[in-house]
Structures are given as C-alpha cells and as structure tokens.
Design a protein around this motif. Structure first.
Motif, short mmCIF file in Angstrom:
data_model
loop_
_atom_site.label_atom_id
_atom_site.label_comp_id
_atom_site.label_asym_id
_atom_site.label_seq_id
_atom_site.Cartn_x
_atom_site.Cartn_y
_atom_site.Cartn_z
N UNK A 1 0.78 -1.23 0.00
CA UNK A 1 0.00 0.00 0.00
C UNK A 1 0.81 1.27 0.00
N UNK A 2 2.14 1.17 0.06
CA UNK A 2 2.99 2.36 0.06
C UNK A 2 3.08 2.94 -1.36
N UNK A 3 3.07 4.27 -1.44
CA UNK A 3 3.27 4.92 -2.73
C UNK A 3 4.73 4.71 -3.17
N UNK A 4 4.93 4.62 -4.47
CA UNK A 4 6.26 4.45 -5.06
C UNK A 4 6.96 3.17 -4.57
N UNK A 5 6.19 2.12 -4.33
CA UNK A 5 6.82 0.87 -3.91
C UNK A 5 7.71 0.30 -5.01
N UNK A 6 7.37 0.60 -6.27
CA UNK A 6 8.22 0.14 -7.38
C UNK A 6 9.63 0.70 -7.24
N UNK A 7 9.71 2.00 -6.90
CA UNK A 7 11.03 2.61 -6.74
C UNK A 7 11.75 2.03 -5.53
N UNK A 8 11.02 1.68 -4.51
CA UNK A 8 11.64 1.06 -3.33
C UNK A 8 12.32 -0.23 -3.73
N UNK A 9 11.60 -1.10 -4.44
CA UNK A 9 12.19 -2.39 -4.85
C UNK A 9 13.33 -2.18 -5.84
N UNK B 1 17.38 5.84 1.61
CA UNK B 1 17.36 6.65 2.83
C UNK B 1 16.47 7.87 2.69
N UNK B 2 16.27 8.34 1.47
CA UNK B 2 15.40 9.50 1.22
C UNK B 2 14.06 9.05 0.64
N UNK B 3 13.64 7.84 0.97
CA UNK B 3 12.38 7.33 0.44
C UNK B 3 11.20 8.17 0.93
N UNK B 4 11.31 8.69 2.15
CA UNK B 4 10.29 9.62 2.67
C UNK B 4 10.86 11.03 2.58
N UNK C 1 14.64 15.19 9.20
CA UNK C 1 15.77 14.51 9.84
C UNK C 1 16.36 13.46 8.91
N UNK C 2 15.51 12.76 8.18
CA UNK C 2 16.01 11.76 7.25
C UNK C 2 16.80 12.40 6.11
N UNK C 3 16.32 13.53 5.63
CA UNK C 3 17.00 14.23 4.53
C UNK C 3 18.35 14.76 5.00
N UNK C 4 18.39 15.33 6.21
CA UNK C 4 19.64 15.86 6.73
C UNK C 4 20.66 14.74 6.96
N UNK D 1 14.04 6.00 8.01
CA UNK D 1 13.76 5.33 6.74
C UNK D 1 12.98 4.06 7.01
N UNK D 2 12.41 3.40 5.98
CA UNK D 2 11.67 2.15 6.21
C UNK D 2 12.52 1.12 6.96
#
Length: 535
Positions: free
Chosen positions: A97-105, A142-145, A150-153, A236-237
C-alpha cells in the motif's frame, strides 16, 4: 560443463539483482512484491547450488581474472543472497500500500547488486564502482520519505562522508595500481604476501594506500565522529535500516579483511584503527545505555560493534572479525525487523510480573562478588584458550571474561538467582562455544597469518584498557547513577558527546541542504499566545 564455465556462475547473482531492479522500477510493472520475492528465492537457490563447487574448486578458477574466487568472497556472497531473500520477503507485507513501492524495490535490488559486485570482483576499478553504486543506491532508499527533514539531513551528511571515503579509496587504488603494475586484486595481494614472507617492508606508496583504505573503512563503519547519520537514518523504512546495519555497513570490515596483506603490515594504519575504532567502541557502547528508542539503541550498538570489529582486525584476530561480521549481520537484521514488537514484548513482560508500586531498587553487588566472579571467568577463559591452543592478543579473551562477569553478576542479583555451580558451568560452556566457532572459522575460511599481535604487546594492552574502562563505566552508570559525577557523565553521553552537532555544522558549511518545504513552514510558523482574558 567445464570448471571455467562454472567459475562464472557467481556473477549470475548480481546480474539477477540488476535485472530485478530494472524490471521493478518500470511504471508498467505489476505485482512487483510477488515477483521480487520469487526472484530473491531464485537467487538464494543459485547460491546454494554453486557454493559447494565454488568453495572446493576455488584453486582451479584463478584464471577468471574478473571474479574473486576465495572462501571469504563466497561467504560474503552467501550473506548478500540470504539477506536479500529475507529483506525482500519482509518488504512484501511491510511496503504493501505504500506509494512508489516500485522505486523502493528498484533501489533495494540495485543496492544488493552493488554489494554482490563489490564482494565478487577481482578488479580494483570494478570494486570502486561497486562501492560507489552501493552509496548512490542506498541514498535513494534513505530518502524514500522526502518529507522527513531529519532523514533528509542524515542522508545529506552520509552523502558527503561517502564521497570522502570514495575519494580516499580511489587514491589508494590508483597508488596500488601504479606501484604493482596491475589492477587485479589477487595479483596485488599475492605479491604483498610473498614480500612479507621474504622480510621486505611496504614501500611508502603502499603505506599511504593502506592508511587510505583504513580511513575509508572507518567512515564506512560510521565510527566517531562520522557516526551521526547512522543514528538519524532510522526514520527510513525498517527493511532499509536492516539492510544498512546488517549488510552495507559491514563492508568496511570486509574491505580490511580483503586487503589484510597490505593493511596488516602498515603500523600507521593499524594504530589509526586502534585509536579511532577503540574510542568509538567505548563511547558508542556507553551512549547506547542512555537511549530509550529501540532503533536508536540499535544504531548506537552498530557503531560500537563495527568499532570492535575493526579493533579486532588491528589486533590480528582475523577469524574473529569474520565471525563477528556474520553474527552481527544476522543479529542486527532480526533486531530491526522485529523492532515493531518491542512494545508488545515489554507489555507481556510487565503482565507476567505482579505490579508493585514504585520502582524496585537494584541490588548492588559487593566488591567481593565482583572480584570473585572476575576471577572465575578469567580462569575459565585462560583454560579454554590453552586447551584450544590459541595464540596472539589476549585482549579479546579479556573482553569475553568481562562480558561473562556482567552476565553472571546479573544472574546472581536476580530474584531467582541460580546456584554458583550452575553459573560456573554455563560460563565455561560459553567459552567453549566461543572458542569452537573461532576455530571453525579459522579452519574453513582461512584469511591470513600476517600481522598477528603478540599477547600483552602495546596494542594488546591498549585494547585491554579500553575494555576495562567500558566495564567499569558501564557498571557505574547502571548501579551508581545517583553519584553527581556519574550523573554528569550520563548527561554528556545522552548528548552523544556533542560530536554530531560539530560535524553537522561543518557539513552544512561545506554543502548546505534544503530541507522539505513542509518542515520549513512548521519551523517558521508564528506561535500565537492567547491571554487568559481573551480565551
């Protein structure tokens, strides 16, 4: 099928990951989680079929120049295959159900492919490009969200540090290629091994390359003060955190093991590891005790474990480095993937005990209990070490003795304390298990016998002092936190020794970063305070 043809089978694993990443990232791809899971199973099956042949016929495959056929590389390739299968299978439900799961894989598989390329290649340039590919692919995970500041930094700081490590590694590889007239890793290592047995010392060029490789390993393993990003990317996830802590960050240890004939002969490189990794082990392990968040504690634990692993390498305990690497990978993968159950586990623990008003006091062991327990564990360690015929540094055995002391003391001060005979038997058996695993690694996956440190040498004494300091300070933080000096130390440790704040300011001066717009709006939004009369 000839042995030469079979020797190219291991390269099917990174190629399969590359194909899977390309396919998963397409917009038209459907049912990606299921197909990714089947792909990971197929890759694991390929490894299980090829490993026996790869292990027993490695000597016959030295003609395949681009592929590194050693027991170390095969074990690391197996680790990548197993971790890939576990993480992709776990992600099937976690990322539903996550958006952009294709990019995650896509980036997950590209990262695994880069790791597989790095541990199988026999060419310095391909090794460097694989190292670069790991960092770039992981950055996208690491920048998936992208809306989490904080994740971006954290990813930005890691991006800068990764470029520094890659530049150091590139300079080291260029120097090695010019010095030895070849870019094949096996040829360089063979010449260094022969020179060491002949009594020749490293040239200045080799010394510089060894120091640069050690420096790159320290950055890769997130040693202080380069550790802050590792603590903050826990946003990150969860499978990404597991991949990072159980696989990617261990590559610093693999790299120094791979280049053992070079790094182990450089006194400067070894002392760089002894000092930086030793301090990181001590500080990170103590900081971890002050944290409450499960993921943050695990992140500090990783920094401490990687420091200990590099410290073991500097002491010449190569079989222990590999054992530590494998054990840490599986333990940390399980810990992160199971971190979501931490609250439920804590609630079950509370429900299993009768509720008592107020916090129970910790039973403080007496000095006699401490000394008697240390004497017993040290005796067990010395006997087992002598029985198995181990030589070299004694500091790792001293660390085992201190760890067993803490365990036995906690047992003795528990509500239902076991008998002294039981604790002695268990302590002795744990020493035997530890020694057996070390011996098995040494026999089945021989790495090198270059650069072993003698017992009670300067490096060994330094490590023993570090481990003793860790033992004493940890006991004070646990049992004597009410002392003013210990309380002040706890505050400083909770702040992470203020090292990350310094590094963050430096990183942002070198390369500023733009945080997500939503975070900026929240930060600059005016705060309206209503008076009691108007409200």
């Amino acid at each position: 099928m000839s042995l030469i043809a079979l020797s190219f089978l291991p390269i099917c694993i990174p190629l399969a990951y590359l194909f899977g990443g390309w396919y998963a990232g397409r917009d038209t791809a459907t049912n990606v989680p299921t197909k990714a899971t089947w792909l990971s199973r197929g890759i694991l099956a390929i490894f299980l079929m090829t490993f026996p042949v790869s292990y027993f016929f490695a000597d016959d495959w030295q003609s395949s120049d681009l592929i590194l056929h050693t027991s170390l590389s095969q074990v690391m390739l197996g680790l990548v295959s197993i971790m890939g299968w576990v993480l992709i299978t776990f992600s099937r439900n976690y990322m539903a159900g996550q958006a952009n799961s294709n990019q995650y894989y896509r980036w997950m598989m590209f990262t695994l492919a880069s790791v597989a390329i790095t541990v199988t290649t026999n060419h310095l340039i391909i090794f460097w490009f694989g190292w670069l590919g790991i960092s770039l692919s992981l950055h996208n995970l690491l920048t998936f969200y992208p809306d989490r500041p904080r994740a971006i930094l954290a990813a930005h700081k890691k991006f800068i540090l990764a470029r520094i490590a890659e530049l150091s590694l590139l300079v080291a590889f260029v120097l090695l290629g010019l010095q030895h007239g070849t870019l094949y890793i096996s040829d360089i290592l063979n010449s260094l091994t022969i020179d060491s047995y002949a009594g020749y010392h490293l040239t200045t060029t080799d010394q510089i390359a060894a120091v640069l490789i050690a420096f790159a390993a320290l950055i890769k393993c997130a040693q202080l003060p380069f550790h802050g990003w590792l603590i903050q990317v826990v946003e990150s996830p969860t499978p990404v955190s597991a991949l990072l802590h159980a696989g990617v960050i261990n590559l610093g240890g693999y790299m120094v093991l791979l280049f053992t004939p070079l790094v182990a002969q450089s006194t400067t490189a070894l002392w760089l590891l002894l000092l930086v990794a030793g301090f990181s082990t001590l500080a990170s392990a103590l900081v971890m005790t002050t944290r409450i968040s499960v993921k943050v504690r695990l992140a500090w634990s990783t920094s401490a474990q990687m420091g200990l692993m590099l410290l073991e390498f500097a002491l010449g305990m190569y079989e222990l480095v590999l054992l530590h690497l494998l054990a840490h990978s599986f333990y940390k993968a399980y810990s992160f993937l199971n971190s979501g159950n931490a609250v439920n586990d804590h609630l079950r623990l509370l429900l299993s005990k009768p509720f008592v008003k107020g916090m129970p006091k910790k039973e403080v062991p007496s000095g006699q209990e401490w000394f008697s327990t240390i004497a017993i564990t040290t005796a067990c360690v010395v006997v087992v070490r002598a029985l198995f015929g181990f030589e070299g540094a004694f500091s790792t055995w001293w660390l085992l003795s201190l760890a067993l002391t803490v365990l036995i003391i906690q047992w003795r001060t528990a509500e239902h304390a076991p008998s002294s005979v039981y604790t002695m038997i268990v302590g002795f058996l744990l020493c035997v298990v530890y020694a057996t695993l070390k011996k098995l690694i040494d026999l089945t996956i021989p790495i090198s016998n270059i650069g072993h440190i003698n017992a009670f040498s300067l490096a060994d004494v330094w490590a023993m002092l570090l481990f003793t300091s860790l033992f004493v300070l940890n006991a004070l933080l646990y049992y004597r936190v009410h002392w003013p000096a210990v309380r002040r130390l706890s505050i400083v440790l909770f702040a992470g020794l203020y090292l990350d704040e310094w590094l963050t300011r430096v990183a942002l001066k070198i390369w500023p970063v733009t945080l997500p717009a939503r975070a900026k709006e929240q930060h600059i939004a005016p705060v309206t305070i209503h008076s009691p009369a108007k409200s």
